[in-house]
Write a protein that holds these residues in place. Structure first.
Motif, PDB file in Angstrom:
ATOM      1  N   GLU A  44     -38.805  31.460  -7.199  1.00  0.00           N
ATOM      2  CA  GLU A  44     -37.546  30.531  -7.076  1.00  0.00           C
ATOM      3  C   GLU A  44     -37.633  29.183  -6.966  1.00  0.00           C
ATOM      4  N   ALA A  45     -38.339  28.882  -5.989  1.00  0.00           N
ATOM      5  CA  ALA A  45     -38.865  27.447  -5.531  1.00  0.00           C
ATOM      6  C   ALA A  45     -39.224  26.805  -6.679  1.00  0.00           C
ATOM      7  N   GLN A  46     -40.035  27.403  -7.256  1.00  0.00           N
ATOM      8  CA  GLN A  46     -40.765  26.806  -8.556  1.00  0.00           C
ATOM      9  C   GLN A  46     -39.852  26.659  -9.612  1.00  0.00           C
ATOM     10  N   ARG A  47     -39.101  27.408 -10.088  1.00  0.00           N
ATOM     11  CA  ARG A  47     -38.011  27.308 -11.046  1.00  0.00           C
ATOM     12  C   ARG A  47     -36.910  26.241 -10.649  1.00  0.00           C
ATOM     13  N   PHE A  48     -36.621  26.090  -9.463  1.00  0.00           N
ATOM     14  CA  PHE A  48     -35.854  25.076  -8.843  1.00  0.00           C
ATOM     15  C   PHE A  48     -36.300  23.550  -9.172  1.00  0.00           C
ATOM     16  N   ALA A  49     -37.487  23.611  -8.871  1.00  0.00           N
ATOM     17  CA  ALA A  49     -38.328  22.381  -8.687  1.00  0.00           C
ATOM     18  C   ALA A  49     -38.705  21.917 -10.441  1.00  0.00           C
ATOM     19  N   TRP A  80     -33.664  15.135 -13.254  1.00  0.00           N
ATOM     20  CA  TRP A  80     -34.089  13.607 -12.908  1.00  0.00           C
ATOM     21  C   TRP A  80     -34.610  12.960 -14.417  1.00  0.00           C
ATOM     22  N   ASN A  81     -35.336  13.606 -15.006  1.00  0.00           N
ATOM     23  CA  ASN A  81     -36.179  13.031 -16.148  1.00  0.00           C
ATOM     24  C   ASN A  81     -35.130  12.730 -17.390  1.00  0.00           C
ATOM     25  N   SER A  82     -33.978  13.378 -17.105  1.00  0.00           N
ATOM     26  CA  SER A  82     -32.944  13.100 -18.209  1.00  0.00           C
ATOM     27  C   SER A  82     -32.041  11.990 -17.779  1.00  0.00           C
ATOM     28  N   HIS A  83     -32.330  11.413 -16.579  1.00  0.00           N
ATOM     29  CA  HIS A  83     -31.375  10.301 -15.882  1.00  0.00           C
ATOM     30  C   HIS A  83     -29.683  10.684 -16.108  1.00  0.00           C
ATOM     31  N   ASP A  84     -29.446  11.918 -16.144  1.00  0.00           N
ATOM     32  CA  ASP A  84     -28.150  12.243 -16.227  1.00  0.00           C
ATOM     33  C   ASP A  84     -27.876  12.773 -14.731  1.00  0.00           C
ATOM     34  N   LEU A  85     -27.084  11.598 -14.163  1.00  0.00           N
ATOM     35  CA  LEU A  85     -26.714  11.997 -12.523  1.00  0.00           C
ATOM     36  C   LEU A  85     -25.851  12.976 -12.293  1.00  0.00           C
ATOM     37  N   ASP A  86     -24.956  13.242 -13.410  1.00  0.00           N
ATOM     38  CA  ASP A  86     -23.899  14.566 -13.192  1.00  0.00           C
ATOM     39  C   ASP A  86     -24.985  15.628 -13.126  1.00  0.00           C
ATOM     40  N   ARG A  87     -25.901  15.938 -14.081  1.00  0.00           N
ATOM     41  CA  ARG A  87     -26.650  17.198 -13.948  1.00  0.00           C
ATOM     42  C   ARG A  87     -27.596  17.260 -12.487  1.00  0.00           C
ATOM     43  N   VAL A  88     -28.008  15.899 -12.099  1.00  0.00           N
ATOM     44  CA  VAL A  88     -28.729  15.857 -11.092  1.00  0.00           C
ATOM     45  C   VAL A  88     -28.162  16.297  -9.766  1.00  0.00           C
ATOM     46  N   LEU A  89     -26.771  15.775  -9.676  1.00  0.00           N
ATOM     47  CA  LEU A  89     -25.989  16.104  -8.474  1.00  0.00           C
ATOM     48  C   LEU A  89     -25.250  17.618  -8.372  1.00  0.00           C
ATOM     49  N   GLU A  90     -25.369  18.261  -9.489  1.00  0.00           N
ATOM     50  CA  GLU A  90     -24.859  19.554  -9.682  1.00  0.00           C
ATOM     51  C   GLU A  90     -25.730  20.473  -8.457  1.00  0.00           C
ATOM     52  N   HIS A  91     -27.029  20.080  -8.040  1.00  0.00           N
ATOM     53  CA  HIS A  91     -27.837  20.710  -7.213  1.00  0.00           C
ATOM     54  C   HIS A  91     -27.312  20.307  -5.697  1.00  0.00           C
ATOM     55  N   LEU A 131     -24.005   9.616  -2.402  1.00  0.00           N
ATOM     56  CA  LEU A 131     -25.380  10.053  -3.013  1.00  0.00           C
ATOM     57  C   LEU A 131     -25.331   9.436  -4.487  1.00  0.00           C
ATOM     58  N   ARG A 132     -24.099   9.656  -5.081  1.00  0.00           N
ATOM     59  CA  ARG A 132     -23.887   9.351  -6.460  1.00  0.00           C
ATOM     60  C   ARG A 132     -24.202   7.579  -6.493  1.00  0.00           C
ATOM     61  N   GLU A 133     -23.427   6.922  -5.572  1.00  0.00           N
ATOM     62  CA  GLU A 133     -23.363   5.445  -5.503  1.00  0.00           C
ATOM     63  C   GLU A 133     -24.931   5.058  -5.249  1.00  0.00           C
ATOM     64  N   TYR A 134     -25.633   5.565  -4.606  1.00  0.00           N
ATOM     65  CA  TYR A 134     -26.994   5.306  -4.205  1.00  0.00           C
ATOM     66  C   TYR A 134     -27.883   5.527  -5.415  1.00  0.00           C
ATOM     67  N   TRP A 135     -27.831   6.635  -5.969  1.00  0.00           N
ATOM     68  CA  TRP A 135     -28.584   6.898  -7.142  1.00  0.00           C
ATOM     69  C   TRP A 135     -28.093   6.271  -8.285  1.00  0.00           C
ATOM     70  N   THR A 136     -26.864   5.684  -8.614  1.00  0.00           N
ATOM     71  CA  THR A 136     -26.742   5.222  -9.684  1.00  0.00           C
ATOM     72  C   THR A 136     -27.076   3.586  -9.715  1.00  0.00           C
ATOM     73  N   GLU A 137     -26.923   3.117  -8.549  1.00  0.00           N
ATOM     74  CA  GLU A 137     -27.763   1.732  -8.480  1.00  0.00           C
ATOM     75  C   GLU A 137     -29.371   2.101  -8.451  1.00  0.00           C
ATOM     76  N   GLY A 138     -29.986   3.190  -7.949  1.00  0.00           N
ATOM     77  CA  GLY A 138     -31.310   3.146  -8.044  1.00  0.00           C
ATOM     78  C   GLY A 138     -31.800   3.454  -9.424  1.00  0.00           C
ATOM     79  N   ALA A 170     -27.078  25.339  -2.876  1.00  0.00           N
ATOM     80  CA  ALA A 170     -26.762  23.942  -3.154  1.00  0.00           C
ATOM     81  C   ALA A 170     -27.756  23.183  -2.120  1.00  0.00           C
ATOM     82  N   VAL A 171     -28.139  21.893  -2.213  1.00  0.00           N
ATOM     83  CA  VAL A 171     -28.960  21.097  -1.458  1.00  0.00           C
ATOM     84  C   VAL A 171     -27.983  20.464  -0.327  1.00  0.00           C
ATOM     85  N   VAL A 172     -28.175  20.921   1.091  1.00  0.00           N
ATOM     86  CA  VAL A 172     -27.337  20.231   2.001  1.00  0.00           C
ATOM     87  C   VAL A 172     -27.722  19.213   2.709  1.00  0.00           C
ATOM     88  N   SER A 173     -29.103  19.421   2.709  1.00  0.00           N
ATOM     89  CA  SER A 173     -29.976  18.025   3.241  1.00  0.00           C
ATOM     90  C   SER A 173     -31.493  17.883   2.613  1.00  0.00           C
TER      91      SER A 173
END
Length: 114
Positions: free
Chosen positions: A5-10, A17-28, A55-62, A105-108
């Motif tokens: 499961e961890a490998q699938r998640f990774a 991340w490699n898609s640069h689609d922040l909406d997709r990233v943040l779904e996690h 987190l969206r603000e941070y990663w948008t700028e990043g 979902a990632v909580v921390s």
């Protein structure tokens, strides 16, 4: 969570991340996520980001600053509800992302850099 499961998640995390689609990233990530990174200080003035909106603000700028951002997963470890994703970024730097999940979902999380 087991190692498969961890490998699938990774793998999914890397693709998002490699898609640069922040909406997709943040779904996690949970709405109440807490994320720590030494790079957040330079981007948003604090090392601790609280909540998905922040987190969206941070990663948008990043992503704006690092338009060539790319992750390549090297290995994955798991411990109960926590996944450690060891990857290389676009500069070849080795990074470990440590993510604790609740109900899928990632909580921390935090990034640890070499």
């Amino acid at each position: 969570m087991d190692i498969e499961e961890a490998q699938r998640f990774a793998a999914d995390w890397e693709a998002r991340w490699n898609s640069h689609d922040l909406d997709r990233v943040l779904e996690h990530y949970a709405d109440d996520v807490v994320f720590r990174s030494p790079y957040a200080v330079a981007v948003i003035g604090t090392d601790t980001v609280r909540g998905k909106a922040a987190l969206r603000e941070y990663w948008t700028e990043g992503l704006r600053r690092l338009s060539d951002l790319r992750f390549t997963v090297q290995s994955v470890q798991v411990c109960l509800d926590t996944v450690v994703i060891n990857y290389r970024n676009q500069t070849g730097q080795l990074v470990s992302e440590v993510l604790t999940l609740r109900d899928g979902a990632v909580v921390s999380g935090f990034g640890a850099y070499s």
